[in-house]
Design a protein around this motif. Structure first.
Motif, PDB file in Angstrom:
ATOM      1  N   GLY A 125     -10.343  11.555  -6.687  1.00 33.07           N
ATOM      2  CA  GLY A 125     -10.124  11.484  -8.123  1.00 33.07           C
ATOM      3  C   GLY A 125      -8.861  10.715  -8.450  1.00 33.07           C
ATOM      4  N   PRO A 126      -8.499  10.680  -9.738  1.00 35.56           N
ATOM      5  CA  PRO A 126      -7.294   9.942 -10.151  1.00 35.56           C
ATOM      6  C   PRO A 126      -6.038  10.486  -9.475  1.00 35.56           C
ATOM      7  N   ALA A 127      -5.011   9.639  -9.408  1.00 35.37           N
ATOM      8  CA  ALA A 127      -3.726  10.050  -8.854  1.00 35.37           C
ATOM      9  C   ALA A 127      -2.974  10.894  -9.872  1.00 35.37           C
ATOM     10  N   GLU A 128      -2.017  11.651  -9.381  1.00 35.40           N
ATOM     11  CA  GLU A 128      -1.186  12.475 -10.256  1.00 35.40           C
ATOM     12  C   GLU A 128       0.102  11.720 -10.577  1.00 35.40           C
ATOM     13  N   VAL A 129       0.412  11.617 -11.860  1.00 37.45           N
ATOM     14  CA  VAL A 129       1.598  10.904 -12.320  1.00 37.45           C
ATOM     15  C   VAL A 129       2.513  11.890 -13.025  1.00 37.45           C
ATOM     16  N   ALA A 130       3.804  11.850 -12.707  1.00 38.11           N
ATOM     17  CA  ALA A 130       4.777  12.711 -13.376  1.00 38.11           C
ATOM     18  C   ALA A 130       5.991  11.877 -13.762  1.00 38.11           C
ATOM     19  N   VAL A 131       6.396  11.985 -15.027  1.00 40.85           N
ATOM     20  CA  VAL A 131       7.561  11.263 -15.546  1.00 40.85           C
ATOM     21  C   VAL A 131       8.539  12.286 -16.098  1.00 40.85           C
ATOM     22  N   SER A 154       7.095   9.808 -10.440  1.00 41.92           N
ATOM     23  CA  SER A 154       6.402  10.002  -9.168  1.00 41.92           C
ATOM     24  C   SER A 154       4.903   9.825  -9.362  1.00 41.92           C
ATOM     25  N   VAL A 155       4.270   9.277  -8.342  1.00 45.86           N
ATOM     26  CA  VAL A 155       2.819   9.091  -8.331  1.00 45.86           C
ATOM     27  C   VAL A 155       2.340   9.488  -6.947  1.00 45.86           C
ATOM     28  N   ARG A 156       1.280  10.303  -6.887  1.00 46.10           N
ATOM     29  CA  ARG A 156       0.772  10.683  -5.569  1.00 46.10           C
ATOM     30  C   ARG A 156      -0.744  10.793  -5.588  1.00 46.10           C
ATOM     31  N   THR A 157      -1.329  10.423  -4.456  1.00 44.99           N
ATOM     32  CA  THR A 157      -2.763  10.591  -4.301  1.00 44.99           C
ATOM     33  C   THR A 157      -3.038  12.063  -3.992  1.00 44.99           C
ATOM     34  N   LEU A 158      -4.190  12.553  -4.429  1.00 41.74           N
ATOM     35  CA  LEU A 158      -4.521  13.953  -4.235  1.00 41.74           C
ATOM     36  C   LEU A 158      -5.568  14.168  -3.144  1.00 41.74           C
ATOM     37  N   VAL A 191       0.833  -1.200   0.000  1.00 41.78           N
ATOM     38  CA  VAL A 191       0.000   0.000   0.000  1.00 41.78           C
ATOM     39  C   VAL A 191       0.871   1.255   0.000  1.00 41.78           C
ATOM     40  N   VAL A 192       0.323   2.321  -0.586  1.00 39.61           N
ATOM     41  CA  VAL A 192       0.942   3.641  -0.562  1.00 39.61           C
ATOM     42  C   VAL A 192      -0.134   4.620  -0.132  1.00 39.61           C
ATOM     43  N   LEU A 193       0.117   5.353   0.958  1.00 39.99           N
ATOM     44  CA  LEU A 193      -0.880   6.270   1.481  1.00 39.99           C
ATOM     45  C   LEU A 193      -0.781   7.653   0.849  1.00 39.99           C
ATOM     46  N   GLY A 194       0.442   8.064   0.542  1.00 39.08           N
ATOM     47  CA  GLY A 194       0.640   9.415   0.021  1.00 39.08           C
ATOM     48  C   GLY A 194       1.268   9.458  -1.347  1.00 39.08           C
ATOM     49  N   ALA A 195       2.533   9.063  -1.435  1.00 39.84           N
ATOM     50  CA  ALA A 195       3.248   9.201  -2.704  1.00 39.84           C
ATOM     51  C   ALA A 195       4.293   8.117  -2.851  1.00 39.84           C
ATOM     52  N   LEU A 196       4.603   7.808  -4.099  1.00 43.07           N
ATOM     53  CA  LEU A 196       5.709   6.910  -4.403  1.00 43.07           C
ATOM     54  C   LEU A 196       6.581   7.573  -5.457  1.00 43.07           C
TER      55      LEU A 196
END
Length: 287
Positions: free
Chosen positions: A226-232, A218-222, A145-150
């Motif tokens: 809604g959907p998570a935010e993904v940045a590459v 990076s991937v983080r819940t907002l 599980v990831v609660l905030g960000a990976l």
């Protein structure tokens, strides 16, 4: 006959009482904050105090919580451990969790981002008279599980995941000399310069492929359901660029890579998929 479902008192604490789980690391590092938290919680509600000496005892105590509301006294890792255990036993929907943060400032970044008070007294009072907030969760294909960000960090320095020596030694001096004399080569799976060869997909849409250098992901819940935010971030230096997307499922594959989930390093793996579960768990926070 099973016990009735717990109700809430006027103060906000469940009538079924509290299960106060004190992480062993918190007890060793800051016994005074732990004592304050126990005193405030015991004065405001029926509280069963558990002082596990290991992660295994922590897990057993949580599994035997009955209808008590779990209150974790510890740092981010203790909270993530509790959410992970409840997720795997399908117990996240039974009631809210609460956290009284105890630990070094650097180990409480997730708690702060979730809105948990930094003070042990304020956090304990919030357990007693706060309100419940629904929180999103990222679950990977190994049931982590990831609660905030990976984050998949660049392949350089301490981010490689190589443990640092505890102190100076003959071997550490020898390794330092070798690093000075021998030109370093690209890490296995890397493109050189700290880059990965990875394929990154967000809801099936390709954001990066193995034929282009990927600096980090990076991937983080907002927290809005809604959907998570993904940045590459691809490329390097001034020629790099960042691709962003919102997604409910993120898949990363390619050469071996490590990733930081809520600050804790995991891996290496060659493929991992994270799926967003909106409102999967609840946390008691100040009103």
């Amino acid at each position: 006959m099973s016990a009735p479902e717990p109700t809430m008192s006027e103060a906000g604490a469940p009538v079924g009482g509290l299960l106060v789980l004190v992480d062993p690391v918190a007890r060793r590092l800051d016994g005074e904050s732990v004592r304050i938290a126990k005193d405030v919680l015991s004065a405001g509600a029926a509280a069963k105090i558990c002082l596990p000496d290991s992660q295994e005892e922590f897990a057993r105590a949580l599994a035997r919580r009955g209808h008590r509301q779990p209150v974790i006294v510890g740092d981010d890792r203790a909270l993530v451990r509790a959410v992970g255990l409840l997720h795997r036993e399908r117990g996240l929907g039974e009631g809210a969790l609460a956290l009284v943060p105890v630990g070094p400032v650097g180990s409480l970044a997730l708690a702060r981002s979730l809105g948990v008070p930094e003070s042990a007294v304020a956090a304990a009072r919030a357990v007693l008279d706060g309100s419940v907030r629904m929180c999103d969760l990222l679950v990977d294909d190994s049931d982590g599980v990831v609660l905030g960000a990976l984050r998949i960090p660049p392949l350089r320095g301490p981010e490689r995941g190589v443990p640092r020596p505890a102190g100076p030694s003959v071997w550490s001096a020898y390794r330092s000399l070798v690093r000075t004399l021998v030109r370093p080569v690209a890490a296995a799976g890397g493109v050189g310069g700290g880059h990965h060869r990875l394929r990154v997909e967000a809801d099936g849409v390709l954001l990066a492929d193995v034929d282009q250098p990927v600096a980090d992901v990076s991937v983080r819940t907002l927290g809005d359901g809604g959907p998570a935010e993904v940045a590459v971030r691809t490329g390097g230096g001034f020629g790099g660029s960042t691709v962003t997307a919102r997604a409910k499922t993120v898949t990363v594959s390619g050469a071996d890579f490590r990733y930081r989930a809520d600050g804790a390093m995991a891996g290496p793996v060659r493929r991992r998929t994270w799926t967003l579960r909106p409102g999967a768990w609840t946390l008691t926070l100040p009103r």
